[in-house]
Scaffold this motif. Structure first.
Motif, PDB file in Angstrom:
ATOM      1  N   LEU A  58      -0.068   7.290   1.861  1.00 39.03           N
ATOM      2  CA  LEU A  58      -0.752   8.499   1.466  1.00 39.03           C
ATOM      3  C   LEU A  58      -0.948   9.538   2.594  1.00 39.03           C
ATOM      4  O   LEU A  58      -1.439  10.616   2.248  1.00 39.03           O
ATOM      5  N   ILE A  59      -0.738   9.120   3.641  1.00 38.83           N
ATOM      6  CA  ILE A  59      -1.013   9.891   4.752  1.00 38.83           C
ATOM      7  C   ILE A  59       0.184  10.846   5.082  1.00 38.83           C
ATOM      8  O   ILE A  59       1.072  10.166   5.583  1.00 38.83           O
ATOM      9  N   MET A  78       1.009  -0.975  -0.090  1.00 38.74           N
ATOM     10  CA  MET A  78       0.036   0.011   0.071  1.00 38.74           C
ATOM     11  C   MET A  78       0.909   1.193   0.239  1.00 38.74           C
ATOM     12  O   MET A  78       1.685   1.442   0.696  1.00 38.74           O
ATOM     13  N   PRO A  79       0.673   2.104  -0.980  1.00 36.75           N
ATOM     14  CA  PRO A  79       1.499   3.461  -0.988  1.00 36.75           C
ATOM     15  C   PRO A  79       0.927   4.217   0.263  1.00 36.75           C
ATOM     16  O   PRO A  79      -0.114   4.002   0.799  1.00 36.75           O
ATOM     17  N   SER A 110      -3.672  14.535   3.617  1.00 34.38           N
ATOM     18  CA  SER A 110      -3.214  13.743   2.418  1.00 34.38           C
ATOM     19  C   SER A 110      -3.269  14.758   1.221  1.00 34.38           C
ATOM     20  O   SER A 110      -4.213  15.286   0.834  1.00 34.38           O
ATOM     21  N   LEU A 120      -4.258   5.155  11.018  1.00 33.22           N
ATOM     22  CA  LEU A 120      -4.012   5.341   9.766  1.00 33.22           C
ATOM     23  C   LEU A 120      -2.440   5.677   9.326  1.00 33.22           C
ATOM     24  O   LEU A 120      -1.962   5.755   8.181  1.00 33.22           O
ATOM     25  N   VAL A 157      -8.333  14.702   5.064  1.00 31.61           N
ATOM     26  CA  VAL A 157      -8.766  13.735   4.650  1.00 31.61           C
ATOM     27  C   VAL A 157      -9.750  12.831   5.573  1.00 31.61           C
ATOM     28  O   VAL A 157     -10.448  11.930   5.167  1.00 31.61           O
ATOM     29  N   ALA A 158      -9.274  12.920   6.837  1.00 32.88           N
ATOM     30  CA  ALA A 158     -10.024  12.254   7.958  1.00 32.88           C
ATOM     31  C   ALA A 158     -10.126  12.980   9.096  1.00 32.88           C
ATOM     32  O   ALA A 158      -8.990  13.698   9.536  1.00 32.88           O
ATOM     33  N   ASP A 174      -3.327  28.794  -9.136  1.00 29.83           N
ATOM     34  CA  ASP A 174      -3.470  27.534  -8.477  1.00 29.83           C
ATOM     35  C   ASP A 174      -4.110  27.620  -7.209  1.00 29.83           C
ATOM     36  O   ASP A 174      -4.501  28.842  -6.807  1.00 29.83           O
TER      37      ASP A 174
END
Lengths: 432, 432
Positions: A4-5, A1-2, A30, A46, A35-36, A274
């Motif tokens: 990501l966090i 699993m990469p 992330s 996580l 994200v959480a 951006d």
């Protein structure tokens, strides 16, 4: 699993402004986004091999604050200047200049603001010689708190080519000693300008350097976003920071009247950029300000029955410029302080909304009025009706109230009042 | 656990160009980026509740291709025009115009290109009446393959205010029938222009619509990125697509000479924008092209001993403009086709690199030469030495070789030759 966090904050009091989970103790980030949200146990579950975890030790976390009206380049420059406001003695003023000079390479300017010889034990004007003693190698330019005088050292006078033969400019005076030599004090903007104009403009690199220092202060105060109203040199410097991945504030760069042609020519539209730096709205001025009694009024100022203030941009020109900008994809952000200026701008926006409806626009541009300091009771519902953002600055209420009470009288019930607009469902944004 | 894997592609032949894992069968995407490569089992193990999985059924996947030199607005417009190249009869040409007219609202223009009456069974020029029969309600303008004639219908002539009394312009001719009325054929650009100028410019909305159609074609060919060299109306239209989240190509927008002042005035720098749309380099022209024998040569063209080609921007002006742009943060991208133009541009870049070194730049701007069609043997190492990108178009080699062989003779050994530069470690980019 990469993994990501990127990072986790835990053991905090986190106020999310999220209806479902208004308060949590931990969050995960992330891709630059939260994200959480959850308890420490949930979120620490996580953790990946490269996740950075930070124990908040019970500290409070809130969403970042945005200053919706700031002149960032000017603010960043001012923070580099010697602060002489309320300095009680000439000796203390000179000590501050000496400290700044010691940190400034020879030949570069030392600037400052805020001295007032009237509050010093000896209320005589200071001299260039005073400054020469502490800063012989840097030109020094210090404006007075009043804005009506400046104090320069000999090197600054030399850069400005001021000597005994220099005549006083119209409307200004170069103070002189018995021999006719300039003492270092320049009275009124016409004379102050002789030295101020000799200060070379900063390079983009120098402006960026000042902004990087100012950014640290902003972040320490919880500011993470700015809506800037300075000139476009500000944009170039912000981009330099962005290129170096050194920009840590999210900036919306508004632009002034003189840049409209360039913006249209380049084909730039609102939002170009951006998440960190993007083009904002087109800024215009409808009127002046309360301080100099140039805010545009429906009824004259109290005590000045002939003074209705000043039109800075005539209504027809406002509409013309606003129409061009809106057609090219820009929201407007128009300065209006007096009640007639606010009314005129609302009239312009009513016509703009009609044009937008005729073009079939459904996603309405976010037009704003800057300041909305005084509104006539007949106009108070119109921002909501036209979906106009009220950009207000609470600090103006405290800085202006004496002048407002004196010159607006009973009208102040309709001044500096974001609650009037909030109650009508208007989006109100605050700035400094 | 938040579901961070947006999509997974599996059961494919995926060529990654990644040294450690050059070929895999599956990959996972998060936040718009590939975050994991591996076997189907490995990658499908990452599936979350909202992950979209796509079975490639053994199809091949490669990284997206970037066209490093395209005129995107012009390309998108051309795709909307009637294609008459190699159409063998007038009837077939009219059938294509009829089909386009049927899909075009009354009053809007139908445009096309490529007819050549010389290849038709009846080589007489066609007429406005031919077009009126199939497109009475749309003005029609069709340029000939040669570029030296146009065919218009009556409505187009009316819009251009061409009637029996209209004089022929200098250098052009309006063909007329026995009564003196215009037949619908206009010879040479001076006459063609009378009608072409009557075509209203497209709105930003219309340009964006054409680009959205062209984008589908680009994506179907594996193109995911463009470096555009059109005018700035192109940028506004691309931004409109970006605002609507409809831009599916990553675009670098270069800008031409006439926009430098606007770019500097706005304070825009290279790279401003986001991952989808950003400002690129500053485009200049050193010389002309091979077709009209205006490419600038060290020795004259074969068969034309007095023709050395044409200087489009003098070398001193190139350096001046390039210096201003570079100091403001822009890389240069200079068109040079003949060997003297390439040499002149290399001389300019040598001076620019010296200026950049004097400014202490370590992250060198990515200056480019567009086309590099012919290079003198003495200059062949200089792109590598100066770290200049060679932007080349393989299609020019096949389209130009007959002319090149004829007019460049033995010099063609040094023409259209990316291998020369690749072998020296130069970054070569291809475009169309």
């Amino acid at each position: 699993m990469p993994n990501l966090i990127e990072s986790i904050l835990y053991n905090g009091r986190i106020i999310t402004l999220h209806a479902d989970q208004p308060r949590v103790s931990a969050l995960a980030i992330s891709g630059g986004r939260v994200v959480a949200l959850g308890s420490d146990d949930e979120i620490l579950g996580l953790v990946g091999p490269t996740t950075r975890c930070e124990d908040l030790n019970g500290q409070c976390v809130i969403p970042g604050l945005t200053d919706a009206h700031i002149h960032w380049q000017r603010t960043a420059a001012a923070l580099q200047h010697v602060d002489l406001v309320d300095v009680p003695t000439k000796a203390e003023a000179l000590a501050r200049v000496a400290a700044q000079a010691a940190a400034t390479p020879a030949g570069e300017w030392v600037q400052g603001h805020g001295w007032a010889q009237g509050i010093w034990p000896d209320p005589a004007f200071p001299t260039a010689a005073d400054l020469d003693a502490v800063a012989p190698d840097q030109p020094v330019y210090l404006s007075a708190r009043s804005g009506h005088a400046a104090w320069a050292n000999s090197l600054a006078l030399k850069h400005a080519q001021i000597d005994a033969d220099t005549p006083d400019p119209d409307g200004g005076q170069i103070l002189r000693d018995a021999s006719g030599a300039a003492t270092g004090i320049l009275l009124e903007p016409a004379a102050m300008k002789l030295v101020a104009d000799a200060i070379p403009p900063l390079t983009t690199e120098q402006i960026a350097g000042q902004m990087q220092a100012a950014q640290q202060l902003a972040l320490s105060l919880g500011l993470t976003g700015l809506h800037d109203f300075d000139d476009q040199t500000c944009l170039a410097a912000l981009q330099l920071l962005r290129e170096r991945d050194a920009l840590r504030l999210r900036v919306v760069k508004n632009f002034n009247k003189r840049y409209l042609d360039s913006a249209l020519d380049m084909g730039v539209r609102w939002g170009f950029g951006d998440d960190w730096l993007r083009i904002g709205g087109f800024k215009l001025f409808a009127d002046g300000a309360l301080g100099p009694l140039t805010a545009l009024m429906i009824e004259p100022y109290d005590e000045q029955p002939d003074n209705f203030g000043m039109v800075v941009t005539p209504k027809a020109e406002l509409l013309d410029l606003a129409s061009r900008a809106s057609a090219a994809g820009f929201p407007l952000t128009i300065h209006a302080i007096g009640d007639l200026a606010v009314r005129d701008v609302l009239d312009v926006y009513a016509q703009l909304r009609a044009q937008e409806a005729a073009r079939g626009l459904t996603d309405l541009p976010r037009h704003r009025i800057e300041h909305v300091q005084l509104i006539h009771p007949d106009d108070v519902d119109r921002l909501a009706e036209l979906q106009i953002i009220a950009s207000m600055q609470p600090i103006h209420a405290t800085s202006d109230y004496e002048v407002a009470d004196r010159y607006w009288g009973d009208r102040v019930a309709w001044s500096y009042n974001p609650r009037l607009q909030l109650d009508r469902g208007v989006r109100v944004v605050f700035g400094s």
